[in-house]
Write an enzyme that holds these catalytic residues in place. Structure first.
Site, PDB file in Angstrom:
ATOM      1  N   ASP A 119       0.858  -1.184   0.000  1.00 11.00           N
ATOM      2  CA  ASP A 119       0.000   0.000   0.000  1.00 11.00           C
ATOM      3  C   ASP A 119       0.893   1.232   0.000  1.00 11.00           C
ATOM      4  OD1 ASP A 119      -2.426  -1.393   0.074  1.00 11.00           O
ATOM      5  OD2 ASP A 119      -2.501  -1.413   2.257  1.00 11.00           O
ATOM      6  N   ASP A 135      -7.180  -1.399  -4.484  1.00 11.33           N
ATOM      7  CA  ASP A 135      -8.212  -0.985  -3.535  1.00 11.33           C
ATOM      8  C   ASP A 135      -9.162   0.035  -4.162  1.00 11.33           C
ATOM      9  OD1 ASP A 135      -6.978  -2.602  -1.624  1.00 11.33           O
ATOM     10  OD2 ASP A 135      -5.814  -0.943  -0.795  1.00 11.33           O
TER      11      ASP A 135
END
Length: 157
Positions: A119, A135
């Site tokens: 991330d 995401d």
């Protein structure tokens, strides 16, 4: 056919951006793009969205594969739906079907190869959890599907 290309493009973009981040940043490093608003912040997420259920790699892999199987099973019904549902389906898999599928595949690749998800997108201003391209695809996919449900089921009455 265009939805397959859309899903493939999202998976490619997701993996490309993650590989760039891993190559040029150190884990935990944060680079302000817009100081105190938006930063590139590299973390390794062993859980689901927002780090929930950390260190359940096998569970997440099984869920993603199950979603892919369900989507494949219902592919004819999905293809008969309006474009926004088909597009939403194409981009999700951790979440809703093309966007759903692409997002799920992107994070599934990370989980299988590394055991965690990379991330790096961080909205510091609102202290939103750090996320990635997959995401975004999952959220947009779910949004398309919810929008279609609102349009066809709620507003129809």
């Amino acid at each position: 056919m265009i939805l397959i290309w859309l899903a493939a493009l999202v998976v490619l973009l997701d993996q490309l951006t993650k590989n760039i981040v891993v190559a040029v940043m150190a884990e935990g490093q944060s680079i302000p793009i817009i100081p105190n608003i938006f930063h590139l912040t590299y973390i390794l997420n062993p859980g689901a969205a927002f780090g929930m259920f950390a260190h359940n790699r096998t569970f997440f892999i099984c869920v993603a594969l199950l979603v892919l199987i369900i989507v494949w099973w219902f592919r004819k019904e999905i293809l008969a739906e309006p474009l926004c549902v088909r597009a939403g389906t194409a981009l999700f898999i951790g979440g809703a079907v093309t966007l759903l599928i692409a997002g799920a595949i992107g994070n599934l690749i990370d989980r299988i190869v590394n055991g965690y998800v990379v991330d790096f997108l961080y909205f510091k201003l609102i202290d939103f959890p750090i996320f990635n391209v997959a995401d975004i695809a999952i959220c947009v996919g779910v949004g398309f599907i919810i929008w279609n449900l609102i349009q066809t089921e709620i507003l129809k009455k």
